[in-house]
Structure formats: structure tokens, C-alpha cells
Write an enzyme that holds these catalytic residues in place. Structure first.
Site, PDB file in Angstrom:
ATOM      1  N   LYS A  13       0.830  -1.207   0.000  1.00 56.62           N
ATOM      2  CA  LYS A  13       0.000   0.000   0.000  1.00 56.62           C
ATOM      3  C   LYS A  13       0.867   1.260   0.000  1.00 56.62           C
ATOM      4  O   LYS A  13       1.917   1.293   0.621  1.00 56.62           O
ATOM      5  CB  LYS A  13      -0.904   0.021   1.238  1.00 56.62           C
ATOM      6  N   ARG A  39     -11.635  14.232   8.348  1.00 57.18           N
ATOM      7  CA  ARG A  39     -12.574  15.152   7.680  1.00 57.18           C
ATOM      8  C   ARG A  39     -13.979  14.565   7.748  1.00 57.18           C
ATOM      9  O   ARG A  39     -14.176  13.444   8.206  1.00 57.18           O
ATOM     10  CB  ARG A  39     -12.170  15.294   6.217  1.00 57.18           C
TER      11      ARG A  39
END
Ligand code: ADP
Length: 448
Positions: free
Chosen positions: A158, A291
Site C-alpha cells: 500500500k 474530515r
């Protein structure tokens, strides 16, 4: 409390933030590119400023123009929404340096969680369980091979700076490893300008379960339960539920407790989401989003809490009014992402909406900037609306979703509505019996 907030985003999420501001008596400033001059978020805001031409790099990501828009209009705070500048630590810093409030966490926390290697290390130290894998970045083939042997194949490479489901490569067996590592690195470099990668055990049949948190500047952290976002295509969420069909109340409370204690130690501020993979009754952290998320409305539906309102309140220094014991989860909610794309090939379908009818009735919410005659521009992501349905229980929710999807009319462009009309009649979905691979496998069967 702020008197004026600038909304540094577009589309449905700009409308969503505008609504919260209006209900709080806060006036709003919209920003827009030249392609979005006719957009609903511009029409509904009190003021608007054009910040550049259509490409996002020159408009919605144009930091000097956005700061100037704040200064011209006298906005005291910026809500970044999701995407665009919402997880850009440098932007949050610049906003702060200009004496404007960034409605979100500190730049330091955004930066920490934006580096997935550092984030994983940090949350591990805070007591959150992580996916077995490399302790830091992986650079050489020999190091990768050693770690893969330790954790067992298959493994996933990743990107440290990854996002949006990009920059991941699976190695099923030792002979795949070297190529997976090289491709992951070069893709990460191309997509994010950073070739740092790390390695995790590739879990076979997990669900994606994430926990929503809210934290104020007075040391209070609350969790608002979980969302199940296992229905994904190319690691991108398509359908989200609150709560997860796979969790019971005790598991919810346990993971909620682990997360809130960790974020308390961190001194986190604002809304955030801790994402986990869940397999065989165990949670494994994958990342934290600092967020507001696209799928936040399903949590709002079952808790009755306006998450955007709370984001604005805590950013202004107000304390969270509720305590954990006041947060009760009522019923079940599902969100379907209505994208302007073909329902089965997912080819984007921008264009003019010739017909539009939003569904309504008890327990139905439709967050969208669409209207008849609106032209979906080709420059941005394809999310055109979100259908959120709430019911007393999952069965009622599914029946309501079925009828709401049948009421929804979007003419002139292709949308993902037909996909959801099929999914809501699939036995595995009705049973809540699916994992992160289910949708791709189902789509592959359909096209075979
Ligand atoms: P991004 O930031 O790109 O969204 P995430 O780390 O959040 O990346 O992962 C996105 C999705 O990729 C997950 O929801 C899951 O479907 C898949 N995924 C990530 N890590 C693993 C893993 N270790 N094993 C299996 N699937 C994974």
C-alpha cells in the site's frame, strides 16, 4: 460563533454545509470554478466568488484564490468538505497563518494521519489494533520477502500517501512479490508524488467498518457508532449502512471505547473517522480520515446528530453538549451513492439533466445539487446525489429504499440507480451477508 463561513467545495457537500450554516444563522460564501457558475451551491449561498477555470488545480485547489476570497468577503472560517483541500495539512496551516479558522482538526493531526505509515504506528501506540504487516516502510525485495514470510501470503503493498482506493497491489505468492512492490512504488510515485509503500496482510473476507468520532477543544471525545461500507468497487464505497449488520451492541461499545480513548490521548479536535477491516470478530485499523465523510448522513439518521453543525461548533471553541450516554442509536439507515455513470460499467456520464424528481416521504433524505436543466460538468467526480433512507429496523429500511429508488427520476444522463434497484433485491444484501469483495464478484458474474 462565526458570522460568516466560506465553503471551499462544490456539489452536494457544499449544499450540505450551506444548510447547516443557515440553520445556525451563519452567512455563507460559496466558491466556484467557471464551470460551476450555474451550480446550486452558488445559488443558495449568500455570496459567491469565482476562483478560477474548470480544472480543480486552478480553482477548488487554488489556495491563494481561496484565501483571497475569504479576505474579500470577510469570512472568518473555512469548511473544506471532503476531497479537494480537506486533508491538505499545508492548506490548514496557511488558513491558520491568515487568522482564519479551519473547520477541521489541527494541521499536525491531518499531516500525521495523511502519512499512512506514521498513522498506523501512532494509533498502534494509542492502543488501536492494526493489520499485521511491516512496522514502517518497505524498500527492498529482501525486506519485503522476509515480512511476507512472517505474516503469511497473500500480502498487500500500500502507498503511504494513498487514498481513493489507489496505489494498492496484492501479492498472492512469493513469486508475485517483487513485481507487486515495483508497480506499487511507481504507481504511488505517479499518483501521489511519493513512492513510500508499506505492507499488510491481505485479509480474505473482511468487512469495512468505520467509527465516527467527534471531539471538542475541551477534552471531550464522543463516538457516534459505526458504518459498514463493505459494498465497494475498486476499493471505493458504493453503499453504506449504519449500523453494521455484522456488529452487536457489545462489539459497538467496545470498539467505540477503544477509539474514543485513543483520540482523547491524541488530543484530537473535530470530526474524524477511524476505518477498520473486521474479520472473524476482530478489528484491524487501516486508516483515519480527518474530515467529514461522504457517508456521514447514515450516522446522522440513526443518532439525530447534525455532524456538520457539531464540526462548526467545536471549531469555534464551543463544547460538545452531549455525553456518550446521551447518544442512542435508533433504527437503521442506508445510503446509496447516485453517480453520473453507467450502472454496470461505471463509465462516467456527464451531461444535461433533462428530467429530475427526488423521492420523499418518511425516512427519506436526498442530498443532491441536481435540478432539471443542470449540466453535470466532466471535470469533477461523478457523485450526483446521495439517497439516504432510515427505518425502524433493517427490513423496513430496505423496503423503504426499494420504493425510494423507484420514485427517483434522473433523465438525460446515465446513473447508478439501476445498480441499486438490483442490489436491494439480492438475497445476500437482504441478509446483510457480504464483505469487501462481494460487489466485484457479483458484477463479474453478471457480465460473464
Ligand atoms: P484508501 O485510503 O485508498 O481508501 P484504505 O487503506 O482505506 O485506502 O483501504 C481502502 C479499501 O481497500 C478497504 O476498504 C478495503 O476494501 C481494501 N483494503 C485495504 N487494506 C486491506 C487489507 N489489508 N486487506 C484486504 N483489503 C484491504
Amino acid at each position: 460563533m462565526f458570522e460568516k463561513v466560506l465553503i471551499a467545495n462544490r456539489g452536494e457537500i457544499a449544499l450540505r454545509i450551506n444548510r447547516a450554516c443557515k440553520e445556525m444563522g451563519i452567512s455563507t460564501v460559496a466558491i466556484h470554478s467557471t464551470a460551476d457558475a450555474e451550480s446550486m451551491h452558488v445559488r443558495l449561498a449568500d455570496e459567491s466568488v469565482c476562483v478560477g477555470p474548470p480544472p480543480a488545480g486552478q480553482s477548488y485547489l487554488n489556495i491563494p484564490q481561496i484565501i483571497a476570497a475569504c479576505e474579500i468577503t470577510g469570512a472568518e472560517a473555512i469548511h473544506p468538505g471532503y476531497g479537494f483541500l480537506s486533508e491538505n495539512a499545508r492548506f490548514a496551516e496557511i488558513v491558520r497563518e491568515h487568522g482564519i479558522t479551519f473547520i477541521g482538526p489541527t494541521p499536525e493531526h491531518i499531516r500525521l494521519m495523511g502519512d499512512k505509515i506514521a498513522a498506523k504506528q501512532a494509533v498502534k501506540e494509542l492502543g488501536i489494533p492494526t493489520v499485521p504487516g511491516s512496522d514502517g516502510g518497505v524498500t527492498s525485495d529482501t525486506e519485503a520477502a522476509r515480512i511476507a514470510e512472517e505474516i503469511g501470503y497473500p500480502v498487500l503493498i500500500k502507498a503511504a500517501a494513498g487514498g481513493g482506493g489507489r496505489g494498492m497491489k496484492v501479492a498472492q505468492k512469493p513469486s508475485d512479490l517483487s513485481l507487486a512492490l515495483a508497480t506499487a512504488r511507481s504507481e504511488a510515485k505517479a499518483a501521489f508524488g511519493d513512492d513510500a509503500v508499506y505492507m499488510e496482510k491481505y485479509l480474505q473476507l473482511p468487512r469495512h467498518i468505520e467509527v465516527q468520532v467527534l471531539a471538542d477543544s475541551h477534552g471531550k471525545v464522543l463516538h457516534l457508532g459505526e458504518r459498514d461500507c463493505s459494498l465497494q468497487r475498486r476499493h471505493q464505497k458504493v453503499w453504506e449502512e449504519a449500523g453494521s449488520p455484522a456488529l452487536n451492541a457489545a462489539q459497538r461499545e467496545e470498539i467505540g471505547g477503544v477509539v474514543t480513548r485513543a483520540l482523547n490521548k491524541l488530543g484530537y479536535l473535530g470530526a474524524g473517522t477511524i476505518e477498520f477491516l473486521f474479520e472473524d470478530g476482530r478489528f484491524y485499523f487501516i486508516e483515519m480520515n480527518t474530515r467529514l465523510q461522504v457517508e456521514h448522513p447514515v450516522t446522522e439518521a440513526i443518532t439525530g446528530i447534525d455532524i456538520v453543525r457539531e464540526q462548526i461548533r467545536v471549531a469555534s471553541g464551543s463544547p460538545l453538549e452531549l455525553d456518550q450516554k446521551d447518544i442512542v442509536f435508533e433504527g437503521h439507515a442506508i445510503e446509496c451513492r447516485i453517480n453520473a455513470e453507467n450502472a454496470f460499467t461505471f463509465t462516467p456520464s456527464p451531461g444535461t439533466i433533462t428530467q429530475f424528481h427526488a423521492p420523499g416521504g418518511l425516512g427519506v433524505r436526498f442530498d443532491s445539487h441536481m435540478y432539471t436543466g443542470y449540466r453535470i460538468p466532466p471535470y469533477y467526480d461523478s457523485l450526483a446525489g446521495k439517497l439516504i433512507v432510515h427505518g425502524k429496523n433493517r427490513n423496513e429500511c430496505l423496503m423503504r429504499l426499494r420504493r425510494a429508488l423507484d420514485e427517483l427520476v434522473v433523465g438525460g444522463i446515465e446513473t447508478t440507480i439501476p445498480l441499486f434497484q438490483k442490489l436491494v433485491r439480492e438475497q445476500d444484501i437482504l441478509n446483510g451477508d457480504y464483505n469487501i469483495h462481494w460487489l466485484e464478484q457479483w458484477l463479474a458474474k453478471k457480465s460473464a
